[in-house]
Design a protein around this motif. Structure first.
Motif, PDB file in Angstrom:
ATOM      1  N   LEU A 163       5.779  -2.216  15.823  1.00  0.00           N
ATOM      2  CA  LEU A 163       4.528  -1.562  16.239  1.00  0.00           C
ATOM      3  C   LEU A 163       4.392  -0.193  15.571  1.00  0.00           C
ATOM      4  CD1 LEU A 163       4.527  -2.352  20.073  1.00  0.00           C
ATOM      5  CD2 LEU A 163       3.153  -3.456  18.294  1.00  0.00           C
ATOM      6  N   TYR A 164       5.490   0.563  15.520  1.00  0.00           N
ATOM      7  CA  TYR A 164       5.449   1.890  14.907  1.00  0.00           C
ATOM      8  C   TYR A 164       5.047   1.800  13.427  1.00  0.00           C
ATOM      9  CZ  TYR A 164       8.129   3.311  19.062  1.00  0.00           C
ATOM     10  OH  TYR A 164       8.566   3.535  20.355  1.00  0.00           O
ATOM     11  N   ALA A 165       5.528   0.747  12.764  1.00  0.00           N
ATOM     12  CA  ALA A 165       5.220   0.574  11.332  1.00  0.00           C
ATOM     13  C   ALA A 165       3.787   0.120  11.110  1.00  0.00           C
ATOM     14  CB  ALA A 165       6.196  -0.430  10.714  1.00  0.00           C
ATOM     15  N   SER A 166       3.044  -0.099  12.187  1.00  0.00           N
ATOM     16  CA  SER A 166       1.652  -0.573  12.072  1.00  0.00           C
ATOM     17  C   SER A 166       0.649   0.459  12.559  1.00  0.00           C
ATOM     18  CB  SER A 166       1.489  -1.865  12.885  1.00  0.00           C
ATOM     19  OG  SER A 166       2.387  -2.860  12.453  1.00  0.00           O
ATOM     20  N   ILE A 167       1.083   1.726  12.661  1.00  0.00           N
ATOM     21  CA  ILE A 167       0.162   2.769  13.154  1.00  0.00           C
ATOM     22  C   ILE A 167      -0.111   3.803  12.052  1.00  0.00           C
ATOM     23  CG2 ILE A 167      -0.205   4.534  14.918  1.00  0.00           C
ATOM     24  CD1 ILE A 167       1.533   2.879  16.814  1.00  0.00           C
ATOM     25  N   LEU A 168       0.794   4.763  11.856  1.00  0.00           N
ATOM     26  CA  LEU A 168       0.548   5.798  10.849  1.00  0.00           C
ATOM     27  C   LEU A 168       0.403   5.261   9.426  1.00  0.00           C
ATOM     28  CD1 LEU A 168       2.584   9.032  11.729  1.00  0.00           C
ATOM     29  CD2 LEU A 168       0.144   8.570  11.942  1.00  0.00           C
ATOM     30  N   PRO A 169       1.155   4.231   9.029  1.00  0.00           N
ATOM     31  CA  PRO A 169       0.964   3.704   7.664  1.00  0.00           C
ATOM     32  C   PRO A 169      -0.466   3.253   7.390  1.00  0.00           C
ATOM     33  CG  PRO A 169       3.041   2.905   8.547  1.00  0.00           C
ATOM     34  CD  PRO A 169       2.339   3.606   9.675  1.00  0.00           C
ATOM     35  N   LEU A 170      -1.147   2.690   8.380  1.00  0.00           N
ATOM     36  CA  LEU A 170      -2.532   2.262   8.190  1.00  0.00           C
ATOM     37  C   LEU A 170      -3.450   3.457   7.992  1.00  0.00           C
ATOM     38  CD1 LEU A 170      -1.118  -0.197   9.729  1.00  0.00           C
ATOM     39  CD2 LEU A 170      -3.430  -0.824  10.408  1.00  0.00           C
ATOM     40  N   VAL A 171      -3.168   4.545   8.703  1.00  0.00           N
ATOM     41  CA  VAL A 171      -3.970   5.758   8.544  1.00  0.00           C
ATOM     42  C   VAL A 171      -3.741   6.363   7.158  1.00  0.00           C
ATOM     43  CG1 VAL A 171      -4.398   8.079   9.433  1.00  0.00           C
ATOM     44  CG2 VAL A 171      -3.887   6.208  11.020  1.00  0.00           C
ATOM     45  N   ALA A 172      -2.477   6.401   6.734  1.00  0.00           N
ATOM     46  CA  ALA A 172      -2.158   6.956   5.412  1.00  0.00           C
ATOM     47  C   ALA A 172      -2.850   6.156   4.305  1.00  0.00           C
ATOM     48  CB  ALA A 172      -0.644   6.962   5.195  1.00  0.00           C
ATOM     49  N   TYR A 173      -2.843   4.824   4.443  1.00  0.00           N
ATOM     50  CA  TYR A 173      -3.494   4.016   3.404  1.00  0.00           C
ATOM     51  C   TYR A 173      -5.008   4.230   3.414  1.00  0.00           C
ATOM     52  CZ  TYR A 173      -4.884   0.329   0.291  1.00  0.00           C
ATOM     53  OH  TYR A 173      -5.443  -0.327  -0.765  1.00  0.00           O
ATOM     54  N   ALA A 174      -5.594   4.419   4.586  1.00  0.00           N
ATOM     55  CA  ALA A 174      -7.042   4.655   4.667  1.00  0.00           C
ATOM     56  C   ALA A 174      -7.425   5.923   3.907  1.00  0.00           C
ATOM     57  CB  ALA A 174      -7.471   4.768   6.124  1.00  0.00           C
ATOM     58  N   ILE A 175      -6.509   6.873   3.812  1.00  0.00           N
ATOM     59  CA  ILE A 175      -6.788   8.137   3.110  1.00  0.00           C
ATOM     60  C   ILE A 175      -6.553   8.001   1.609  1.00  0.00           C
ATOM     61  CG2 ILE A 175      -6.057  10.557   2.870  1.00  0.00           C
ATOM     62  CD1 ILE A 175      -5.306  10.470   5.856  1.00  0.00           C
ATOM     63  N   PHE A 176      -5.458   7.344   1.226  1.00  0.00           N
ATOM     64  CA  PHE A 176      -5.049   7.337  -0.175  1.00  0.00           C
ATOM     65  C   PHE A 176      -5.296   6.023  -0.919  1.00  0.00           C
ATOM     66  CE2 PHE A 176      -2.351  10.563   1.869  1.00  0.00           C
ATOM     67  CZ  PHE A 176      -2.568  11.657   1.035  1.00  0.00           C
ATOM     68  N   GLY A 177      -5.533   4.920  -0.209  1.00  0.00           N
ATOM     69  CA  GLY A 177      -5.676   3.623  -0.855  1.00  0.00           C
ATOM     70  C   GLY A 177      -7.065   3.398  -1.422  1.00  0.00           C
ATOM     71  N   THR A 178      -7.173   2.526  -2.416  1.00  0.00           N
ATOM     72  CA  THR A 178      -8.464   2.258  -3.062  1.00  0.00           C
ATOM     73  C   THR A 178      -9.076   0.920  -2.666  1.00  0.00           C
ATOM     74  OG1 THR A 178      -7.405   1.256  -5.016  1.00  0.00           O
ATOM     75  CG2 THR A 178      -7.807   3.626  -5.071  1.00  0.00           C
ATOM     76  N   SER A 179      -8.312   0.034  -2.043  1.00  0.00           N
ATOM     77  CA  SER A 179      -8.881  -1.240  -1.604  1.00  0.00           C
ATOM     78  C   SER A 179      -9.644  -1.038  -0.303  1.00  0.00           C
ATOM     79  CB  SER A 179      -7.775  -2.279  -1.398  1.00  0.00           C
ATOM     80  OG  SER A 179      -8.291  -3.442  -0.778  1.00  0.00           O
ATOM     81  N   ARG A 180     -10.814  -1.663  -0.230  1.00  0.00           N
ATOM     82  CA  ARG A 180     -11.635  -1.521   0.981  1.00  0.00           C
ATOM     83  C   ARG A 180     -11.139  -2.400   2.127  1.00  0.00           C
ATOM     84  NH1 ARG A 180     -16.629   1.141   0.071  1.00  0.00           N
ATOM     85  NH2 ARG A 180     -16.327   2.454  -1.760  1.00  0.00           N
ATOM     86  N   VAL A 181     -10.348  -3.439   1.826  1.00  0.00           N
ATOM     87  CA  VAL A 181     -10.000  -4.400   2.877  1.00  0.00           C
ATOM     88  C   VAL A 181      -8.499  -4.663   3.020  1.00  0.00           C
ATOM     89  CG1 VAL A 181     -12.210  -5.589   2.751  1.00  0.00           C
ATOM     90  CG2 VAL A 181     -10.335  -6.346   1.278  1.00  0.00           C
ATOM     91  N   LEU A 182      -7.673  -4.074   2.178  1.00  0.00           N
ATOM     92  CA  LEU A 182      -6.231  -4.336   2.272  1.00  0.00           C
ATOM     93  C   LEU A 182      -5.687  -3.839   3.606  1.00  0.00           C
ATOM     94  CD1 LEU A 182      -3.858  -5.449   0.483  1.00  0.00           C
ATOM     95  CD2 LEU A 182      -3.297  -3.054   0.042  1.00  0.00           C
ATOM     96  N   ALA A 183      -4.961  -4.701   4.299  1.00  0.00           N
ATOM     97  CA  ALA A 183      -4.360  -4.352   5.592  1.00  0.00           C
ATOM     98  C   ALA A 183      -2.857  -4.146   5.403  1.00  0.00           C
ATOM     99  CB  ALA A 183      -4.626  -5.447   6.625  1.00  0.00           C
ATOM    100  N   VAL A 184      -2.403  -2.943   5.623  1.00  0.00           N
ATOM    101  CA  VAL A 184      -1.004  -2.567   5.400  1.00  0.00           C
ATOM    102  C   VAL A 184      -0.205  -2.718   6.688  1.00  0.00           C
ATOM    103  CG1 VAL A 184       0.508  -0.634   4.803  1.00  0.00           C
ATOM    104  CG2 VAL A 184      -1.575  -1.034   3.492  1.00  0.00           C
ATOM    105  N   GLY A 185       1.067  -3.072   6.550  1.00  0.00           N
ATOM    106  CA  GLY A 185       1.945  -3.188   7.706  1.00  0.00           C
ATOM    107  C   GLY A 185       3.199  -3.974   7.356  1.00  0.00           C
ATOM    108  N   PRO A 186       3.998  -4.323   8.347  1.00  0.00           N
ATOM    109  CA  PRO A 186       5.194  -5.138   8.091  1.00  0.00           C
ATOM    110  C   PRO A 186       4.791  -6.522   7.583  1.00  0.00           C
ATOM    111  CG  PRO A 186       5.229  -4.155  10.303  1.00  0.00           C
ATOM    112  CD  PRO A 186       3.854  -3.968   9.770  1.00  0.00           C
ATOM    113  N   VAL A 187       5.525  -7.028   6.603  1.00  0.00           N
ATOM    114  CA  VAL A 187       5.293  -8.385   6.104  1.00  0.00           C
ATOM    115  C   VAL A 187       6.624  -9.122   6.067  1.00  0.00           C
ATOM    116  CG1 VAL A 187       3.276  -7.709   4.742  1.00  0.00           C
ATOM    117  CG2 VAL A 187       5.531  -7.745   3.673  1.00  0.00           C
ATOM    118  N   ALA A 188       6.549 -10.434   5.976  1.00  0.00           N
ATOM    119  CA  ALA A 188       7.740 -11.272   6.108  1.00  0.00           C
ATOM    120  C   ALA A 188       8.780 -10.997   5.023  1.00  0.00           C
ATOM    121  CB  ALA A 188       7.333 -12.742   6.106  1.00  0.00           C
ATOM    122  N   VAL A 189       8.343 -11.030   3.754  1.00  0.00           N
ATOM    123  CA  VAL A 189       9.300 -10.909   2.652  1.00  0.00           C
ATOM    124  C   VAL A 189       9.978  -9.547   2.669  1.00  0.00           C
ATOM    125  CG1 VAL A 189       9.544 -10.862   0.144  1.00  0.00           C
ATOM    126  CG2 VAL A 189       8.105 -12.597   1.205  1.00  0.00           C
TER     127      VAL A 189
END
Length: 585
Positions: free
Chosen positions: A62-88
């Motif tokens: 849960l912690y890895a799915s909060i601030l990282p999303l905010v950081a990407y919203a500020i610095f990322g260029t994709s309009r729809v990419l959802a950042v967070g924990p992934v399986a691999v």
């Protein structure tokens, strides 16, 4: 007034939020909020499950799915990419940290936080120095093979939770043998929970939405309900465990999950730990970036938008640093949740920030309800999610198209399954580079002739063309560099050593974009060798940048022949003996 404009442009380039926020309106807000609700519903059980896969406490997901999303919203260029924990990445985290500390210890969590911080630093540095091109050294077939093998490993590693047994291992052989050895300890209640949850989730994925639509439900509402399937499974199994006291009958549960927002955390500053984790952090960074950018570019193309890969490195790096300072572990852009975000109508990265708010509310309000959540349910969530990654059809495709690519894919899959993810991904990188060097070290060189009644030149072994006994034209279909310089040297020598009255050799360079120093020295050797035989060397159709570089050397001054603008010009100028027709062989 010019400097402020330049400053504004620079800021917008490095802070993409300044670009899309200028046109943010009510309609966009509504779309982003709806998408955030759907992704939040999907992300809560996924975050818990992937933390379990990484061997970490559930709350770290849960912690890895909060601030990282905010950081990407500020610095990322994709309009729809959802950042967070992934399986691999979760599996790679478990492999990297598992070599250092025992699961469940404070050192294990600290190592995971440090891994996220290191990964973030690597990504930011790569972005600042525009090193995104390094990811191109991982070929798509090798990546596909690695992800397929990782999916198999992940699904197999979760079977222990489905059976309710203690089993482990770092590769497929160890995992399977450990599970077989412990099968006699299977908890039947746990098995029933796991199998029924898997069956339910597969049905929800394929059959629930069509059923809801046929019942007359609004498409968007039907989509939200269908995406809530994992949440329904979590709720139902948690209530069942609590109601019937199944925890006392051997069903393993998540237990106490701390309530509240992510704590402020810092990575370890132990340089020995940094040294141990560096290679793993580098591999996680590259794999995560490749997976993330592939998803982002695919989705951006559907809306005629674009992303900036080097800025994506900064966005993902900032997300991982945010994860490290908020008790999380390495994150990247996820395929499934990004597609859901796209389909749900997200317009800007603000949807990710709203999702972060939803996850934060869950961490504040819902964590006490997770005490009786069976681990078998989370394992079932992981298995259903990762099986979509498994695609053995890549073996069939590469076998039919390229045996070299097939060998690389098969080797990556076998090495990942047999020796674990770190060996597999390392082998994938080396295989990708090795494949590139192998293919380009033996470039395709075609002897060409004039197509009758045209000014076009084609392979003498494929087309009926005109040739001249005294003239040999070789078309080089690859850049010339150190790995193939000697090959070209030997190829030209072998061709001219014959009984034909050859007086001129033309190297047709229409496909050559680069000639490095080693290749230049080989061209000089070819020229001198041909001169000793009484043969002149010519170049044709050399591109401007290549010509500019050649002019900075003495090669063109010493060239025994000429530099022709086109191959047809060379053909006309060097006309000597009568032409002869060469039929296709």
């Amino acid at each position: 007034m010019t400097p402020p404009k330049l400053t504004r442009a620079a800021l917008e380039r490095h802070l993409p939020i300044l670009t899309w926020s200028k046109t943010y309106g009510r309609d966009t807000l509504t779309s982003d909020l709806v998408a955030a609700v759907i992704v939040t519903i999907m992300l809560i059980p996924q975050s818990l499950a992937y933390a379990l896969l990484a061997g970490l406490p559930a709350e770290m997901g849960l912690y890895a799915s909060i601030l990282p999303l905010v950081a990407y919203a500020i610095f990322g260029t994709s309009r729809v990419l959802a950042v967070g924990p992934v399986a691999v990445v979760s599996l790679m985290t478990a492999a990297a940290v598992g070599n250092m500390a025992l699961q469940g210890t404070a050192e294990y969590a600290t190592a995971a936080v440090t891994l996220a911080f290191l990964s973030g630093l690597i990504l930011v540095v790569m972005g600042v120095f525009r090193l995104g091109f390094l990811a191109n050294f991982l070929s798509h077939p090798v990546i596909a093979g690695f992800i397929t093998a990782s999916g198999v490993l992940i699904a197999t590693s979760q079977l222990k939770h489905i059976f309710g047994i203690d089993a482990g291992g770092h590769n497929l052989i160890e995992l399977v043998s450990s599970i077989i050895d412990k099968l006699g300890q299977t908890n039947l209640i746990t098995l029933m929970i796991g199998v029924s949850t898997i069956a339910f989730l597969f049905w929800v994925r394929k059959g629930l939405k069509p059923l809801l639509l046929s019942a007359g439900l609004n498409p968007r509402l039907a989509d939200i309900v269908a995406k809530a399937g994992p949440v329904a499974a979590v709720a139902a199994t948690t209530i069942a465990v609590w109601l019937f006291g199944l925890g006392d009958r051997g069903v393993k549960i998540v237990g106490e999950v701390p309530k509240g927002l992510p704590p402020l955390t810092l990575p370890s500053w132990d340089m020995d730990m940094w040294g141990t984790l560096f290679v793993s952090a580098l591999l996680i960074s590259v794999i995560g970036f490749v997976e993330s950018v592939s998803v982002a570019q695919t989705l951006a193309a559907k809306r005629r938008q674009r992303i900036v890969p080097d800025q994506e490195l900064v966005g993902l790096g900032a997300s991982n640093i945010a994860a490290a300072i908020s008790g999380g572990y390495p994150v990247t852009g996820g395929f499934a949740r990004s597609v859901v975000n796209f389909d749900a109508g997200a317009e800007t990265p603000a949807a990710g920030a709203f999702t972060a708010i939803g996850i934060a509310l869950a961490a504040l309000l819902l964590t006490p309800l997770l005490f009786f959540l069976p681990k078998a349910t989370l394992a079932a969530t992981i298995i259903v999610a990762v099986l979509s990654l498994v695609d053995f059809s890549i073996l069939k495709k590469t076998w039919g198209y390229s045996k070299v690519d097939f060998t690389a894919v098969a080797a990556t899959i076998l090495l990942t399954l047999g020796f674990g993810v770190e060996v597999g991904v390392s082998a994938g990188v080396l295989l990708s580079i090795g494949l590139f060097l192998y293919k380009t070290s033996r470039p395709h060189v075609a002897e060409v002739g004039l197509v009758p009644s045209t000014q076009h030149f084609r392979n003498i072994n494929r087309h009926e063309v005109e040739t001249r006994p005294s003239l040999v034209t070789l078309r080089i279909d690859e850049n010339l560099y150190f790995a193939n310089a000697r090959f070209l040297e030997d190829y030209v020598t072998d061709r001219v050593v014959c009984d034909e009255p050859i007086t001129d050799v033309v190297l047709m360079c229409s496909a050559v974009n680069e000639i490095d120093m080693s290749a230049l020295e080989s061209l000089e050797a070819v020229m001198h060798r041909l001169a000793d035989m009484g043969i002149r060397l010519h170049l044709s159709e050399v591109k401007g940048p290549v010509t500019d570089r050649l002019k900075r050397s003495h090669f063109l001054d010493e060239l025994t022949g000429e530099l022709f603008l086109s191959q047809y010009d060379a053909w006309v100028a060097l006309a000597g003996a009568s032409t002869q027709s060469r039929a296709a062989s």
